[in-house]
Design an enzyme around this catalytic site. Structure first.
Site, PDB file in Angstrom:
ATOM      1  N   THR A  46      36.540  35.420  34.555  1.00  0.00           N
ATOM      2  CA  THR A  46      35.360  35.559  34.775  1.00  0.00           C
ATOM      3  C   THR A  46      34.480  33.966  33.744  1.00  0.00           C
ATOM      4  OG1 THR A  46      35.440  37.821  34.120  1.00  0.00           O
ATOM      5  CG2 THR A  46      33.920  37.221  33.358  1.00  0.00           C
ATOM      6  N   TYR A 133      48.900  34.779  38.150  1.00  0.00           N
ATOM      7  CA  TYR A 133      47.379  35.208  38.665  1.00  0.00           C
ATOM      8  C   TYR A 133      47.931  35.645  40.310  1.00  0.00           C
ATOM      9  CZ  TYR A 133      43.334  36.750  38.714  1.00  0.00           C
ATOM     10  OH  TYR A 133      41.921  38.277  38.883  1.00  0.00           O
ATOM     11  N   LYS A 158      49.587  38.874  36.150  1.00  0.00           N
ATOM     12  CA  LYS A 158      48.544  39.572  36.047  1.00  0.00           C
ATOM     13  C   LYS A 158      48.316  39.599  37.959  1.00  0.00           C
ATOM     14  CE  LYS A 158      43.380  38.878  35.806  1.00  0.00           C
ATOM     15  NZ  LYS A 158      42.113  38.069  35.527  1.00  0.00           N
TER      16      LYS A 158
END
Length: 303
Positions: A46, A133, A158
């Site tokens: 983000t 990730y 994640k």
């Protein structure tokens, strides 16, 4: 690493000169901290991690660490090309970050043994806890996840893929091999929509892009989910999160562009997104405004 509650992923503000604005970032982080996030993940997806230079990345991480001042864990994004990842890891540690979220390497796709070496190098450079990730070119089988979880310093995974069957098998395999302290969290865009499904396989944590622009909604949803308030979860899902996901799906990159637009919409000038992302057009901005207003009304907050 003991992460709890809602995980805050700030956007990276850019000023009129096109450079990161650490002053605006400090306010953005400060506003978020007032709502009690369980962790601040800076310069991550983000936060337009792929668009930041190594120097800009360090500036952003340092600004976030200074503003948080120990009130929550600060996790810095790192990854991409090997040399950049190692340098970002070292600089994040020097800046005072508490851990790293390691993004997948881009373009070059080697064997899984190469991924292990890549992860080890980043862990060694940072000396910090590292959360991997899973997304893009990193798609793990349970045995591969176990091998990565056994690297000293790797503390979590994640998931940005959303394959619940695969994740259920990974969770079982890793917890059997490594233990219950290994951290898993749902990292899909607008993760609240799939949070109940992940909770069913024992993954309670999730990243919240919504927290960046409407922490009131994000916290209300988290409370309802934790307390078993199915009525509130269903109402927020149907009238806010589902329409937001539908809008997000209309244009590639909107998972970030809409978040940044919504932050601006609520009064903080964080600038535009950097290419290759693009800002939403007028029609989509109007739709976004309606969705955000509806969500805020559901939780009794001002637009």
């Amino acid at each position: 690493m003991n992460l709890q509650g809602v995980l805050f992923f700030p956007v990276t503000p850019f000023g009129a000169d096109g450079r990161p604005s650490v002053e605006v970032l400090a306010r953005h982080v400060r506003d978020g901290l007032a709502h009690g996030p369980g962790g601040v993940f800076v310069a991550c997806g983000t936060g337009e991690f792929p668009a930041l230079s190594v120097i800009e990345h360090e500036q952003v991480v340092r600004a976030a660490v200074d503003e948080v001042a120990g009130d929550a864990p600060v996790i810095a994004g790192a990854g991409g090309p090997y040399g950049a990842a190692v340098r970002q890891a070292a600089l994040s540690a020097e800046a005072g970050a508490d851990g790293l979220l390691l993004m997948p390497p881009y373009l070059a796709q080697g064997p899984k043994s190469g991924l292990l070496d890549y992860v080890r190098a980043v862990v060694e450079a940072a000396g910090l806890p590292v959360i991997l990730y899973q997304r893009g070119g990193v798609l793990l089988e349970p045995a591969e996840a176990v091998a990565l979880a056994r690297i000293p310093g790797v503390v979590g995974l994640k998931d940005g893929v959303g394959d619940i069957d695969r994740m259920a098998r990974i969770v079982v395999a890793v917890r059997q091999a490594v233990g219950a302290d290994f951290t898993f969290f749902n990292g899909l865009p607008t993760a609240e929509l799939t949070a109940p499904a992940y909770r069913a396989i024992g993954v309670d944590l999730y990243s919240s892009a919504v927290f960046a622009f409407a922490p009131e909604i994000a916290m209300a949803f988290r409370t309802a989910l934790s307390e078993g308030d199915g009525e509130t979860v269903a109402r927020l899902t149907g009238q806010f999160y589902a329409p937001l996901v539908e809008l997000r799906s209309k244009v590639p990159g909107y998972a970030v562009s809409l978040v940044k637009a919504a932050v601006r919409m609520r009064g903080l000038d964080v600038g535009s997104v950097r290419p290759p992302l693009s800002d939403p057009g007028a029609e989509h901005l109007e739709e976004l405004e309606r969705i955000v207003k509806a969500g805020l009304a559901l939780v009794g907050a001002d637009a």
